[in-house]
Design a protein around this motif. Sequence first.
Motif: not given
Length: 141
Positions: A122-136
């Motif tokens: 769900e939601g928009d992709e975001f970066e964490d430690a320079g790696i793309p993530h998504l909330l699940m």
Amino acid sequence: MSYKITPTDDLDACMAIRFTVFVDEQGVPAEIEHDDYDMVARHLLATKNGRPVGTARIVMQGSAGKIGRVAVLKEARGKGLGAALVRACEKEMKKLPEVKETILTAQTSALGFYEKLGYVAEGDEFEDAGIPHLLMRRPLR
């Protein structure tokens, strides 16, 4: 699969696996791999013949348990251990009646893995430690 997964206080063993996977292999900066949640999280450790090969942690966030830092050493990958770690986290959370759902932030490259386990992005992709993530999310009950 001859792996044993148990809750642990052996943070050093968990951190050694996490540093191998996230820092050495994926290039996450070492200074951000260890955080304040490590002191309050419930850690799980997977071993094979007594040797640590995988880890995950659970951080409580209200009525949700957040699964994070799921890491499996290269030699133990592709054998179902990652899924077993996620299921072990869910089993631990089911012991707490206040926990209604599990959440996690997945690297986008791992979305299929988590979708097979019933998680929905769900939601928009975001970066964490320079790696793309998504909330699940996944209901626990």
